[in-house]
Design an enzyme around this catalytic site. Sequence first.
Site, short mmCIF file in Angstrom:
data_model
loop_
_atom_site.label_atom_id
_atom_site.label_comp_id
_atom_site.label_asym_id
_atom_site.label_seq_id
_atom_site.Cartn_x
_atom_site.Cartn_y
_atom_site.Cartn_z
N GLY A 33 0.81 -1.27 -0.06
CA GLY A 33 -0.04 0.13 0.08
C GLY A 33 0.68 1.22 -0.10
O GLY A 33 1.93 1.16 -0.35
N HIS A 36 2.31 4.75 -4.65
CA HIS A 36 2.88 6.09 -5.35
C HIS A 36 3.11 5.91 -6.90
O HIS A 36 3.05 4.56 -7.15
CB HIS A 36 4.11 6.40 -4.45
N HIS A 39 4.43 2.51 -7.90
CA HIS A 39 3.57 1.23 -7.77
C HIS A 39 2.70 1.49 -8.99
O HIS A 39 2.23 0.52 -9.68
CB HIS A 39 2.68 1.30 -6.62
N VAL A 178 11.07 3.99 -10.45
CA VAL A 178 10.42 5.48 -10.97
C VAL A 178 11.16 6.32 -9.98
O VAL A 178 10.97 6.26 -8.73
CB VAL A 178 8.97 5.55 -10.84
#
Length: 286
Positions: A33, A36, A39, A178
């Site tokens: 969870g 961002h 993900h 990323v």
Amino acid sequence: MTVAIVRSTTELRSTIAAWRAQGERIAVVPTMGALHAGHLSLVSAAMNLADRVIVTLFVNPRQFGNATDLATYPRTETEDAAKLGPLGAHLLYAPGETEMYPAGFATTVSVSGVSEGLCGAYRPGHFDGVATVVTKLFLQTGADIAVFGEKDFQQLHVVRRMARDLDIPIEIVGCPTVREPDGLALSSRNVRLSNREREIAPKLAMIMSDAARKLVSAIAAEPILQEAKAAIVAAGYREVEYLELRAEDDLSPLKRADRPARLLAAAWLGQTRLIDNVKVGPPGSA
Ligand code: PAF
């Protein structure tokens, strides 16, 4: 569009059975969870590879050595679900702790070799926790493909080894890290950084990329690694846990970059532990 949330393995299996009956290809994106853009890039990659995408959300207590880290790990399920809807993810599997680890749970999946050293040396039991929960997620979903970020490069190796060794018929896909525009690798833990720490944070990636460029042609890695460690501390990091050159395909330690390699690091910025890794290869490949 909102994503459906499922909390039990029984419900998960019946949803998946219906997809399977139509011959659909299923991908899973395991997460804890606090989603961002990193993900979300994994979810987008999964959407391109499969007909159905399951995102899992479970803050796995078995992979935390530190009770404070577990207690303060960001939990943002409502916001996470809202981010998944627009991407078209089909299901958010968010089991509770007793669903995942019912009373009497007694099994640990432990991967030797690739889980030793690097983070494995500083977070005892961490990769056992990861391998155990990921094995369960693979078996619960029966997915054809699983997508993981290269940010957790050692984890990616542990998961690949585990799936291979246990004959789990799943393809493991790794996706590039990323980064923020200033180079900081996205991490759910970045929210813990103070403004001052946030300014210092990108220096880790900067120093690592610089070292990676030098390592390409260096006859010995050690002096470059020592210099980079000192630079990370001089930049404001409290401690460098490790900065190591490893082979890209099996994580074996390298004295020089004489085969495709990665430079991997973990460092403490105040109370926050950040990890990162960069490719050591020809210009433009980092
Ligand atoms: O990378 C993570 O977020 C976790 O380690 C994973 C793979 C979801 C297992 O809990």
